[in-house]
Design a protein around this motif. Structure first.
Motif, PDB file in Angstrom:
ATOM      1  N   LEU A 133      12.394 -11.824   1.485  1.00 51.54           N
ATOM      2  CA  LEU A 133      12.922 -11.513   2.814  1.00 51.54           C
ATOM      3  C   LEU A 133      11.895 -11.788   3.908  1.00 51.54           C
ATOM      4  CD1 LEU A 133      14.871  -8.236   1.950  1.00 51.54           C
ATOM      5  CD2 LEU A 133      15.809 -10.518   2.385  1.00 51.54           C
ATOM      6  N   ALA A 134      10.622 -11.444   3.643  1.00 52.04           N
ATOM      7  CA  ALA A 134       9.579 -11.730   4.642  1.00 52.04           C
ATOM      8  C   ALA A 134       9.473 -13.229   4.894  1.00 52.04           C
ATOM      9  CB  ALA A 134       8.240 -11.169   4.173  1.00 52.04           C
ATOM     10  N   MET A 135       9.498 -14.004   3.824  1.00 53.66           N
ATOM     11  CA  MET A 135       9.447 -15.464   3.964  1.00 53.66           C
ATOM     12  C   MET A 135      10.693 -15.994   4.661  1.00 53.66           C
ATOM     13  SD  MET A 135       7.779 -16.715   0.388  1.00 53.66           S
ATOM     14  CE  MET A 135       7.823 -18.410   0.969  1.00 53.66           C
ATOM     15  N   LEU A 136      11.848 -15.358   4.358  1.00 51.76           N
ATOM     16  CA  LEU A 136      13.092 -15.765   5.009  1.00 51.76           C
ATOM     17  C   LEU A 136      13.014 -15.536   6.511  1.00 51.76           C
ATOM     18  CD1 LEU A 136      16.042 -16.695   4.872  1.00 51.76           C
ATOM     19  CD2 LEU A 136      16.684 -14.308   4.465  1.00 51.76           C
ATOM     20  N   PHE A 137      12.488 -14.387   6.925  1.00 48.53           N
ATOM     21  CA  PHE A 137      12.366 -14.115   8.353  1.00 48.53           C
ATOM     22  C   PHE A 137      11.445 -15.141   9.016  1.00 48.53           C
ATOM     23  CE2 PHE A 137      13.183  -9.532   7.010  1.00 48.53           C
ATOM     24  CZ  PHE A 137      14.533  -9.596   7.353  1.00 48.53           C
ATOM     25  N   GLU A 138      10.371 -15.523   8.312  1.00 51.40           N
ATOM     26  CA  GLU A 138       9.432 -16.486   8.889  1.00 51.40           C
ATOM     27  C   GLU A 138      10.010 -17.898   8.916  1.00 51.40           C
ATOM     28  OE1 GLU A 138       4.839 -18.121   8.378  1.00 51.40           O
ATOM     29  OE2 GLU A 138       5.604 -16.583   7.029  1.00 51.40           O
ATOM     30  N   THR A 139      10.486 -18.365   7.766  1.00 51.02           N
ATOM     31  CA  THR A 139      10.984 -19.741   7.724  1.00 51.02           C
ATOM     32  C   THR A 139      12.247 -19.911   8.557  1.00 51.02           C
ATOM     33  OG1 THR A 139      12.195 -19.279   5.666  1.00 51.02           O
ATOM     34  CG2 THR A 139       9.986 -20.194   5.460  1.00 51.02           C
ATOM     35  N   SER A 140      13.103 -18.871   8.570  1.00 52.60           N
ATOM     36  CA  SER A 140      14.359 -19.009   9.309  1.00 52.60           C
ATOM     37  C   SER A 140      14.134 -19.079  10.810  1.00 52.60           C
ATOM     38  CB  SER A 140      15.309 -17.860   8.966  1.00 52.60           C
ATOM     39  OG  SER A 140      14.757 -16.606   9.331  1.00 52.60           O
ATOM     40  N   VAL A 141      13.044 -18.462  11.313  1.00 53.10           N
ATOM     41  CA  VAL A 141      12.799 -18.577  12.741  1.00 53.10           C
ATOM     42  C   VAL A 141      12.384 -20.008  13.089  1.00 53.10           C
ATOM     43  CG1 VAL A 141      10.321 -17.982  12.945  1.00 53.10           C
ATOM     44  CG2 VAL A 141      11.925 -17.225  14.690  1.00 53.10           C
TER      45      VAL A 141
END
Length: 439
Positions: A238-246
């Motif tokens: 989820l942390a990576m998702l928040f970063e990559t998705s931005v």
């Protein structure tokens, strides 16, 4: 830290060179193909954390088991096995989503042409995602053994393989048909499979590593270990998702501005991502060193390992920022055909984006290394919350406001990325400092 980190850093750089090779060759094929591959690749990387995160969730468990020593051969073998299982479970819904790239991109406001071309790319690219996840699990295994060189050798070989495959499949050489953007995705998938097979072979040939018999009784579940892996890995996802998705959202917003903005963003973000592999490697080394120290019940050594990695990434950020800010036109020339009619517009935009990318090298490096150190403590929930707040609560709204309300367009989007990364970096370092002071 340096002895463990430098092969990991070079391996990460080599892996990013695979994607950069695809984009660079497509840039010489056509600017539309390069822009579509960037849009499709951003959707692909939106789902990437689900595989990457669970694979990285195995890394602190592997390092802790080796640091503790007692029964570590069995524990590490079972953790690798459950890492493979977790990746396999996660991949099916990802494949279903990527197969329907075009309708997803149309819903996100992309043009019909960009959506159709991007779908061609992702449908050939997505098959390499599961082999890559398994490769990452094995990288965590060899990092815990402090023997990371095999992954470096395999990945360097994969660069050559991928370049030849791109040349053959995109342009139609060596008897293959000219597949264009589809050929680029297929070359990357084959390269990921090549890396997995190569690393399995390297482990099999190494006397110290083959005694773990990693694929032995592959079918046997260990539900307790799998649940533990997911408790660590899902917050990483989820942390990576928040970063990559931005960053993905930034690329989609560029698509609302112009095709030239997308192409310029592609050059800048691929270059910045290449530079990011240095602190990412230090982060992975920090996870291993902190996990080994905690397994050995030596928290003071764990604290030193985390601060050492943070200091090293500040040094590396000085060098990468200098390169991005001081030599933008040399970088742009690698990606862009000067004969392309859109080249002057794209070059002007990309130079500005690279300047902003240079500014966020320090914040981006510190936040990922601090997160890696916290991961060695199995502390993954707080970094997940920090990422959600910093990237989506602060960075993206700021970028949208600067781009469209203030009229800064692409420069505003990149300004928002800088703000979000700085916020996350401060929170990550404060979290690590608080723990380090307590030991």
């Amino acid at each position: 830290m340096f002895a463990l980190a430098w092969p990991i850093v070079l391996t990460n750089l080599s892996q990013m060179a695979l994607t950069a090779t695809d984009i660079a060759m497509l840039g010489h094929f056509s600017s539309d193909a390069m822009a579509a591959a960037t849009i499709g690749g951003n959707l692909y990387y939106l789902f990437f954390p689900a595989i990457f995160g669970v694979a990285m969730g195995a890394a602190p468990m592997l390092a802790y088991a080796r640091g503790r020593r007692l029964g570590h051969v069995r524990d590490m073998r079972r953790t690798v096995r459950q890492g493979f299982w977790a990746c396999a479970f996660a991949i099916v819904p990802i494949w279903l989503a990527l197969w329907n790239t075009a309708p997803i991109l149309r819903l996100l406001g992309q043009t019909e042409l960009m959506s159709a071309l991007a779908q061609e790319f992702t449908r050939s690219l997505m098959w390499g995602l599961l082999p890559f996840g398994w490769f990452m699990v094995l990288r965590g295994f060899i990092a815990a053994l402090e023997r990371p060189h095999a992954a470096l050798v395999v990945t360097l070989a994969a660069i050559v393989f991928n370049a030849i495959a791109d040349w053959a499949l995109i342009f139609g050489h060596l008897g293959f048909p000219a597949l264009g953007i589809t050929g680029a995705g297929l070359a990357s998938s084959l390269s990921n499979l090549f890396m997995l097979a190569g690393l399995l072979l390297a482990i099999r040939l190494d006397r110290r590593m083959r005694r773990f018999h990693l694929l032995g009784r592959f079918w046997r579940p260990d539900w307790k270990r799998l649940r533990m892996l997911l408790r660590i890995g899902v917050p990483i996802c989820l942390a990576m998702l928040f970063e990559t998705s931005v960053f993905n959202a930034a690329a989609f917003m560029m698509g609302w501005i112009s095709t030239a903005a997308v192409a310029a963003h592609a050059i800048a973000i691929n270059t910045a991502s290449l530079m990011f592999m240095i602190p990412m490697g230090l982060s992975q080394a920090a996870t291993a060193r902190v996990g080994l120290a905690m397994g050995a019940e030596n928290p003071q050594s764990a604290a030193r390992a985390g601060w050492t990695a943070i200091g090293m990434t500040l040094c590396s950020a000085t060098l990468t920022a200098t390169l991005l800010i001081g030599f933008p036109h040399w970088i742009i020339g690698i990606f862009l055909d000067p004969a392309d009619l859109a080249a002057p517009t794209i070059t002007a935009l990309a130079a500005g984006f690279l300047f902003l990318a240079g500014l966020f090298q320090f914040a981006d490096g510190v936040q990922v290394v601090a997160a890696g150190a916290l991961r060695g403590l199995a502390d993954t929930r707080a970094p997940m919350i920090f990422a959600a707040f910093g990237y989506w609560g602060i960075g993206l709204p700021a970028g949208a406001a600067l781009a469209f309300a203030a009229g800064w367009e692409g420069y505003g989007i990149w300004g928002g990325l800088v703000i979000g990364l700085c916020v996350v970096a401060v929170m990550m370092v404060l979290r690590w400092a608080r723990w380090a002071r307590s030991v």
